[in-house]
Design an enzyme around this catalytic site. Sequence first.
Site, PDB file in Angstrom:
ATOM      1  N   GLY A  50      -8.757  -3.896 -15.984  1.00 39.99           N
ATOM      2  CA  GLY A  50      -8.246  -2.657 -16.376  1.00 39.99           C
ATOM      3  C   GLY A  50      -9.255  -1.489 -16.496  1.00 39.99           C
ATOM      4  N   CYS A  77     -11.352  -9.855 -13.716  1.00 36.65           N
ATOM      5  CA  CYS A  77     -12.145  -8.674 -14.293  1.00 36.65           C
ATOM      6  C   CYS A  77     -12.447  -8.417 -15.299  1.00 36.65           C
ATOM      7  CB  CYS A  77     -11.882  -7.391 -13.196  1.00 36.65           C
ATOM      8  SG  CYS A  77     -12.987  -5.808 -13.762  1.00 36.65           S
ATOM      9  N   TYR A  78     -11.490  -7.647 -15.954  1.00 40.23           N
ATOM     10  CA  TYR A  78     -11.215  -7.139 -17.213  1.00 40.23           C
ATOM     11  C   TYR A  78     -10.669  -8.300 -17.729  1.00 40.23           C
ATOM     12  CZ  TYR A  78      -9.259  -5.585 -22.248  1.00 40.23           C
ATOM     13  OH  TYR A  78      -9.156  -5.074 -23.435  1.00 40.23           O
ATOM     14  N   HIS A 164     -12.671  -9.644  -7.808  1.00 35.51           N
ATOM     15  CA  HIS A 164     -11.309  -9.470  -7.394  1.00 35.51           C
ATOM     16  C   HIS A 164     -10.348  -9.952  -6.161  1.00 35.51           C
ATOM     17  CE1 HIS A 164     -10.525  -6.233 -10.016  1.00 35.51           C
ATOM     18  NE2 HIS A 164     -11.178  -4.839 -10.114  1.00 35.51           N
ATOM     19  N   GLU A 166      -8.230 -10.950  -5.407  1.00 33.23           N
ATOM     20  CA  GLU A 166      -6.703 -11.007  -4.956  1.00 33.23           C
ATOM     21  C   GLU A 166      -7.106  -9.784  -3.603  1.00 33.23           C
ATOM     22  OE1 GLU A 166      -7.810  -9.545  -7.669  1.00 33.23           O
ATOM     23  OE2 GLU A 166      -7.573  -7.899  -8.443  1.00 33.23           O
ATOM     24  N   SER A 217      10.333  11.179   5.587  1.00 26.31           N
ATOM     25  CA  SER A 217       8.917  12.382   6.115  1.00 26.31           C
ATOM     26  C   SER A 217       8.906  11.665   7.141  1.00 26.31           C
ATOM     27  CB  SER A 217       8.128  11.628   5.421  1.00 26.31           C
ATOM     28  OG  SER A 217       7.641  10.033   5.442  1.00 26.31           O
ATOM     29  N   GLY A 218       9.418  10.062   7.850  1.00 28.51           N
ATOM     30  CA  GLY A 218       9.043  10.251   8.446  1.00 28.51           C
ATOM     31  C   GLY A 218       8.364   8.444   8.656  1.00 28.51           C
ATOM     32  N   GLY A 219       7.485   9.103   7.820  1.00 30.18           N
ATOM     33  CA  GLY A 219       6.222   7.951   7.836  1.00 30.18           C
ATOM     34  C   GLY A 219       7.407   6.416   7.449  1.00 30.18           C
ATOM     35  N   VAL A 220       6.366   5.476   6.941  1.00 30.61           N
ATOM     36  CA  VAL A 220       7.371   3.813   7.683  1.00 30.61           C
ATOM     37  C   VAL A 220       7.901   4.140   6.007  1.00 30.61           C
ATOM     38  CG1 VAL A 220       6.626   1.032   6.750  1.00 30.61           C
ATOM     39  CG2 VAL A 220       4.701   3.447   7.785  1.00 30.61           C
ATOM     40  N   ASP A 221       7.144   4.731   5.042  1.00 24.91           N
ATOM     41  CA  ASP A 221       8.277   4.026   3.669  1.00 24.91           C
ATOM     42  C   ASP A 221       8.920   4.275   3.283  1.00 24.91           C
ATOM     43  OD1 ASP A 221       4.989   2.714   3.238  1.00 24.91           O
ATOM     44  OD2 ASP A 221       4.766   4.492   1.826  1.00 24.91           O
ATOM     45  N   SER A 222       9.286   5.620   4.398  1.00 24.23           N
ATOM     46  CA  SER A 222      10.158   6.290   3.726  1.00 24.23           C
ATOM     47  C   SER A 222      11.747   5.911   4.293  1.00 24.23           C
ATOM     48  CB  SER A 222      10.595   7.808   3.103  1.00 24.23           C
ATOM     49  OG  SER A 222       9.755   8.676   4.407  1.00 24.23           O
ATOM     50  N   LYS A 367       2.427  -1.816   0.833  1.00 25.26           N
ATOM     51  CA  LYS A 367       2.296  -1.441   2.237  1.00 25.26           C
ATOM     52  C   LYS A 367       2.919  -2.696   3.281  1.00 25.26           C
ATOM     53  CE  LYS A 367       1.598   2.274   4.564  1.00 25.26           C
ATOM     54  NZ  LYS A 367       2.373   3.521   4.068  1.00 25.26           N
TER      55      LYS A 367
END
Length: 597
Positions: A50, A77-78, A164, A166, A217-222, A367
């Site tokens: 954090g 970390c924090y 980190h 992760e 948008s045509g991107g992966v997410d949408s 992602k």
Amino acid sequence: MGIIVLDFGGQYAHLIANRIRRLRVFAEIRSPTTDVSELADADGFILSGGPSSVYDEEAPSYNREIFAMGKPMLGLCYGHQLLCHRLGGQVEPGQTHEFGAAYLQVAEATGVLEGMDAREVVWMSHRDHVATIPEGFRVLGSTEDCPVAAMGDHERKIYGLQFHPEVTHSVRGMEMLENFVALTGAERSWTMERYIEETMERVRVQAEGRKVFLLVSGGVDSSVAFLLLNRALGEDRVLGLHIDNGFMRKGETALVERLMKESGFANLKVVDASDDFLQVTEGLAEPEAKRLAIGEEFVRVRDRALAALELDPEEWLLGQGTLYTDTIESGGTENAALIKTHHNRVGVIEELLAEGKVVEPLDQLYKDEARELGETLGLPHHLVWRHPFPGPGLAVRALCSEGAAAMEGMDEVEAEAQKAAARFGLELAVLPLQSVGVQGDARTYAHPAVVTGPGEWENLEALSTELTNNFTSINRVIWLLGPEQRPLQGLKRGFLTRDRLDLLREADAINMAALERHGLMQEVTQMPTVLVPLSSDGVQESVVLRPISTDDFMTARFSQLSRDFLDDVCGRLLALEGIEAVFYDITHKPPGTVEWE
Ligand code: XMP
């Protein structure tokens, strides 16, 4: 029940949950103030990083009873510092700030460090550090700048790591997390299919009796969100709209239409709104101002499209392909700092969110998980693996400027930085413009330094890390690819105009084609082309290549591409009318973000 990640506002809090799910263990994010009665079934806790110091008055509050539950705990970390502070040790402000790669000297390969070698590469991003460990703990590892990089109390199964594990750049971090999960005895039975079932159910409940309108948008997410919504609600209850905002790549809109048709979606409409977007961003130079204007225009265009389609706004919800990363970097969770506002987290959308009128089926995912989800749902492989492209598109890759800017107090910094560069046989200048970065979980807006001269990747990387660690006014370092001598450049006035965007579109198309030609589309995760108004004559300007590799986009390494590739693109870019210099971004994330704005 699995692992509970207590979110202290770290940029990586959700990434921890993502990693634990990759180990097939259920993981959930909770506020550190949660009542213990809701946590009774947890197999163990991970305390995230954090932006605060444990001594800050405004440090996130937490429920002290959680520490008395006797469950295994891992502080990162924090979280590591908080464990120390809470259990009777001492935390101190660090002498040096440590960002990026560091070597962990493993003193005891036990507990979370079981099976580790004497020296491991880990990823650091911190200022404070643990000075004295609490009673019952042992130091398990240290780095050059951090005497207690890992500590543990085997009896109570409580561990703290300053780095980190992760992020993928902590090379054996996953094994460390796996060690912790094994210590908790959590069941390993979580799957993506289960996630899909749960999410489709969540969408059905939220949208009950209503329909969902989604900007694609045509991107992966949408695209993945569009598919998931189609699956959950059926084609009749979903409508996709692709808006050409004028900030798209060359030929992008036509490609999106074709790809969606090929994927069997008939419920997608396309509008050209480029004039509107150019109008609302006219004369804006400040990155956040540009992002906000674009985000709000998205909503206006959507509303106009809805009105034209005569869809009842009460009947239609807004769908978005928001990933967890977009929320966290916009300061969208309780304890997180604002890094940059993503277009799907601006004011108007926040209001809709508060009214429960936004459907975001991917909002818990990273992602890599969104891609896995796309593959699992049967989206074509080439669509799932396209390079990501930000919503505001080329607008955040065309840096804007009011012209000559004063650089107060930078002479001294520049002189010191030049000494560091000289040790590597390189020349250096601090540039009169600024870009966004992220350091120690907080946003920075500082200057890039440019280095010139023949460089080996190893030297460039070492110098870049040294500069960004030691000078707070430098958050990014770029290297001159061509011409051989950097023209003496000032800053020209430049905004989001069609001419500049067309120039950037051409440069970007050249770079993407070169990546394809050299077979680098997989190795390089993303390569923004950035247009910067650095100019020697007030007419021409410069281009920066920003190739990176990353799995999760929260951290990234700049790619080290072959001389062959560099010569190829540099030659083609310099041949473009209007481009006078080509640079290469040699900054990891942190301290630089992937995009410059
Ligand atoms: P940064 O620059 O934050 O980028 O390190 C991380 C990833 O997010 C993408 N990005 C965006 N994507 N809307 C998006 O849909 C945005 O406003 C936005 N800003 C950054 C960036 O391209 C990279 O993949």
